[in-house]
Design an enzyme around this catalytic site. Structure first.
Site, mmCIF file in Angstrom:
data_model
loop_
_atom_site.group_PDB
_atom_site.id
_atom_site.type_symbol
_atom_site.label_atom_id
_atom_site.label_comp_id
_atom_site.label_asym_id
_atom_site.label_seq_id
_atom_site.Cartn_x
_atom_site.Cartn_y
_atom_site.Cartn_z
ATOM 1 N N CYS A 244 0.820 -1.226 0.000
ATOM 2 C CA CYS A 244 0.000 0.000 0.000
ATOM 3 C C CYS A 244 0.852 1.273 0.000
ATOM 4 O O CYS A 244 0.359 2.355 -0.307
ATOM 5 C CB CYS A 244 -0.915 0.020 1.210
ATOM 6 S SG CYS A 244 -2.032 -1.369 1.242
ATOM 7 N N HIS B 187 -3.481 7.134 2.881
ATOM 8 C CA HIS B 187 -3.870 5.853 2.293
ATOM 9 C C HIS B 187 -5.263 5.493 2.812
ATOM 10 O O HIS B 187 -5.543 5.631 3.999
ATOM 11 C CB HIS B 187 -2.840 4.793 2.699
ATOM 12 C CG HIS B 187 -3.244 3.408 2.336
ATOM 13 N ND1 HIS B 187 -3.801 3.098 1.120
ATOM 14 C CD2 HIS B 187 -3.182 2.232 3.036
ATOM 15 C CE1 HIS B 187 -4.052 1.801 1.078
ATOM 16 N NE2 HIS B 187 -3.691 1.258 2.226
ATOM 17 N N ASN C 39 -10.021 -0.270 -0.006
ATOM 18 C CA ASN C 39 -8.557 -0.156 0.043
ATOM 19 C C ASN C 39 -7.985 -0.649 -1.294
ATOM 20 O O ASN C 39 -7.967 -1.843 -1.562
ATOM 21 C CB ASN C 39 -8.030 -1.006 1.210
ATOM 22 C CG ASN C 39 -6.513 -0.986 1.309
ATOM 23 O OD1 ASN C 39 -5.826 -0.459 0.433
ATOM 24 N ND2 ASN C 39 -5.988 -1.568 2.371
HETATM 25 N N1 ACO Z 1 -18.251 -8.807 9.007
HETATM 26 C C1 ACO Z 1 -18.653 -9.089 10.257
HETATM 27 N N2 ACO Z 1 -17.819 -9.375 11.257
HETATM 28 C C2 ACO Z 1 -16.504 -9.373 10.983
HETATM 29 C C3 ACO Z 1 -16.018 -9.095 9.698
HETATM 30 C C4 ACO Z 1 -16.940 -8.803 8.694
HETATM 31 N N3 ACO Z 1 -16.573 -8.515 7.432
HETATM 32 N N4 ACO Z 1 -14.665 -9.157 9.737
HETATM 33 C C5 ACO Z 1 -14.315 -9.469 10.996
HETATM 34 N N5 ACO Z 1 -15.430 -9.608 11.761
HETATM 35 C C6 ACO Z 1 -15.505 -9.947 13.174
HETATM 36 C C7 ACO Z 1 -14.316 -10.718 13.662
HETATM 37 O O1 ACO Z 1 -14.478 -12.091 13.380
HETATM 38 C C8 ACO Z 1 -14.339 -10.423 15.134
HETATM 39 O O2 ACO Z 1 -15.305 -11.239 15.734
HETATM 40 P P1 ACO Z 1 -15.009 -11.938 17.169
HETATM 41 O O3 ACO Z 1 -14.852 -10.786 18.127
HETATM 42 O O4 ACO Z 1 -16.242 -12.749 17.389
HETATM 43 O O5 ACO Z 1 -13.765 -12.708 16.981
HETATM 44 C C9 ACO Z 1 -14.878 -8.985 15.212
HETATM 45 O O6 ACO Z 1 -15.516 -8.747 13.943
HETATM 46 C C10 ACO Z 1 -13.808 -7.931 15.450
HETATM 47 O O7 ACO Z 1 -12.689 -8.202 14.601
HETATM 48 P P2 ACO Z 1 -11.418 -7.250 14.585
HETATM 49 O O8 ACO Z 1 -10.438 -7.816 13.619
HETATM 50 O O9 ACO Z 1 -10.974 -6.989 15.977
HETATM 51 O O10 ACO Z 1 -12.084 -5.916 13.974
HETATM 52 P P3 ACO Z 1 -11.444 -4.496 13.834
HETATM 53 O O11 ACO Z 1 -12.299 -3.509 14.498
HETATM 54 O O12 ACO Z 1 -9.981 -4.489 14.123
HETATM 55 O O13 ACO Z 1 -11.602 -4.233 12.243
HETATM 56 C C11 ACO Z 1 -10.250 -4.293 10.250
HETATM 57 C C12 ACO Z 1 -10.996 -5.105 11.335
HETATM 58 C C13 ACO Z 1 -11.282 -3.506 9.485
HETATM 59 C C14 ACO Z 1 -9.509 -5.266 9.344
HETATM 60 C C15 ACO Z 1 -9.234 -3.319 10.928
HETATM 61 O O14 ACO Z 1 -8.511 -4.007 11.911
HETATM 62 C C16 ACO Z 1 -8.269 -2.672 9.952
HETATM 63 O O15 ACO Z 1 -8.644 -1.866 9.135
HETATM 64 N N6 ACO Z 1 -6.951 -2.970 10.090
HETATM 65 C C17 ACO Z 1 -5.878 -2.298 9.354
HETATM 66 C C18 ACO Z 1 -5.821 -2.675 7.906
HETATM 67 C C19 ACO Z 1 -4.630 -1.980 7.231
HETATM 68 O O16 ACO Z 1 -4.333 -0.824 7.452
HETATM 69 N N7 ACO Z 1 -3.900 -2.711 6.418
HETATM 70 C C20 ACO Z 1 -2.677 -2.158 5.830
HETATM 71 C C21 ACO Z 1 -2.821 -1.814 4.430
HETATM 72 S S1 ACO Z 1 -3.334 -3.156 3.415
HETATM 73 C C22 ACO Z 1 -1.955 -3.608 2.412
HETATM 74 O O17 ACO Z 1 -0.839 -3.278 2.613
HETATM 75 C C23 ACO Z 1 -2.271 -4.538 1.256
#
Ligand code: ACO
Length: 327
Positions: free
Chosen positions: A113, A254, A284
């Site tokens: 990214c 980003h 993203n």
């Molecule tokens: N729909 C419903 N529930 C979901 C989904 C979904 N699509 N995805 C995850 N959940 C659930 C999980 O299973 C978890 O359930 P549990 O508590 O029963 O285990 C709950 O939601 C919370 O999951 P978290 O992973 O803690 O959710 P979070 O609030 O952290 O959001 C996300 C997840 C959106 C992925 C976030 O962590 C994020 O944006 N992270 C950073 C991503 C990023 O910046 N990446 C770098 C760039 S990408 C690259 O380089 C290619």
């Protein structure tokens, strides 16, 4: 020393729109969860026969058209991507041939990214040192082809597309790139990766069946590092240029997650209404996200001459970086 100036921007995205409602039919998720946790409402997805160059090339052509520069004047082509048309040859060489940049240096770079910011940093050094006169930097990604569409943790996040800029070395102008800061920490590589498909684990049916060829992310841990790193590197590039945070006219982060964007904006004390956000429409798009946002802002006429523009990105590696320019 000469300054590298952005003289044209362009973008291209697939026609096909995949909404959160569409995703509700594929995996166990809801529009409410996706919007509240990420800010994404829809994303563009390439069709089966489309590849990166189908978007990288039109994005590049639009940037060249805006700059009023013929392709044969380009002497450096950089394509930032982790989803090229083929592992080799590099997609940048497809772009080089199609725009008619005969004999230009062309290579792909892999910085996920943050790829576009890395490309900007490399082009900046080339132009300032006189190694090139006109550079084309493309950031593009077709991550939908490397997404596990049964994994709700990742499949709701990514979209496809490409963005491009044309840069020229300019000896007189006050405007141009004021600085680029790039960083990495390979100790955190396991947080976000495609485990198989490289020389460590070459393509195999076993890995395909075990889904090891698709994107794996530990989202929550990545999130925390992203907020800290984006704020720190933005601060660093501003300090190096002797500019205060309140002098930023446009912050183009980003577009990985609206909550990350808002948290970083708060830490940097970016003025209200001066952060550009389009994550709701594209998700993203990895290396494409910053140049797509930049092109949208530019074509809407919202960046004025003399404006201070700050771009920052973060991604797999982990790698992060920021670029600062006076428009
Ligand atoms: N729909 C419903 N529930 C979901 C989904 C979904 N699509 N995805 C995850 N959940 C659930 C999980 O299973 C978890 O359930 P549990 O508590 O029963 O285990 C709950 O939601 C919370 O999951 P978290 O992973 O803690 O959710 P979070 O609030 O952290 O959001 C996300 C997840 C959106 C992925 C976030 O962590 C994020 O944006 N992270 C950073 C991503 C990023 O910046 N990446 C770098 C760039 S990408 C690259 O380089 C290619």
């Amino acid at each position: 020393m000469k300054r590298a100036r952005i003289v044209g921007t362009g973008m291209a995205v697939p026609e096909k729109v995949l909404t959160n409602a569409d995703l509700e039919k594929i995996v166990d998720t809801t529009d409410e969860w996706i919007v509240s946790r990420t800010g994404i409402r829809e994303r563009r997805i390439a069709s089966e026969h489309e590849a990166l160059s189908d978007f990288a090339l039109p994005a590049a052509q639009r940037a060249l058209e805006m700059a009023g520069i013929p392709g044969d004047e380009v002497d450096l082509v950089i394509c930032a991507t982790v989803s090229p048309d083929t592992p080799f040859p590099a997609t940048s060489t497809q772009i080089q041939a199609a725009i008619g940049a005969a004999g230009a240096a062309a290579f792909d770079i892999s910085a996920a990214c943050t790829g576009f910011i890395y490309g900007l940093g490399i082009a900046n050094q080339y132009l300032r040192a006189g190694g090139a006169k006109t550079a084309l930097v493309v950031g593009g990604e077709i991550l939908s082809k490397f997404t596990d569409w049964t994994d709700r943790n990742t499949c709701v996040l990514f979209g496809d597309g490409a963005g491009a800029v044309v840069l020229r070395a300019d000896g007189e102008s006050e405007s141009g790139i004021l600085g680029v800061s790039l960083h990495s920490d390979g100790h955190l590589g396991h947080l976000l990766q495609r485990p198989a498909g490289g020389s460590r684990r070459p393509p195999s049916l076993r890995d395909l069946e075990a889904d090891q060829s698709f994107i794996k992310m530990r989202g929550n841990e990545t999130f925390k590092v992203a907020v800290r790193s984006l704020a720190e590197v933005s601060d660093e590039v501003l300090k190096a240029a002797g500019l205060a945070h309140e002098e930023v006219d446009w912050f183009i982060p980003h577009q990985a997650n609206l909550r990350i964007i808002e948290a970083v904006g708060r830490r940097l004390e970016i003025r209200e209404g001066h952060t550009y956000v389009n994550i709701e429409r594209y998700g993203n798009t990895s290396a494409a996200s910053v140049p797509i946002a930049l092109d949208e802002l530019n074509r809407a006429g919202r960046i004025e001459e003399g404006d201070i523009v700050l771009c920052a990105a973060f991604g797999s590696g982990l790698v992060w970086g920021a670029g600062l320019f006076r428009w």
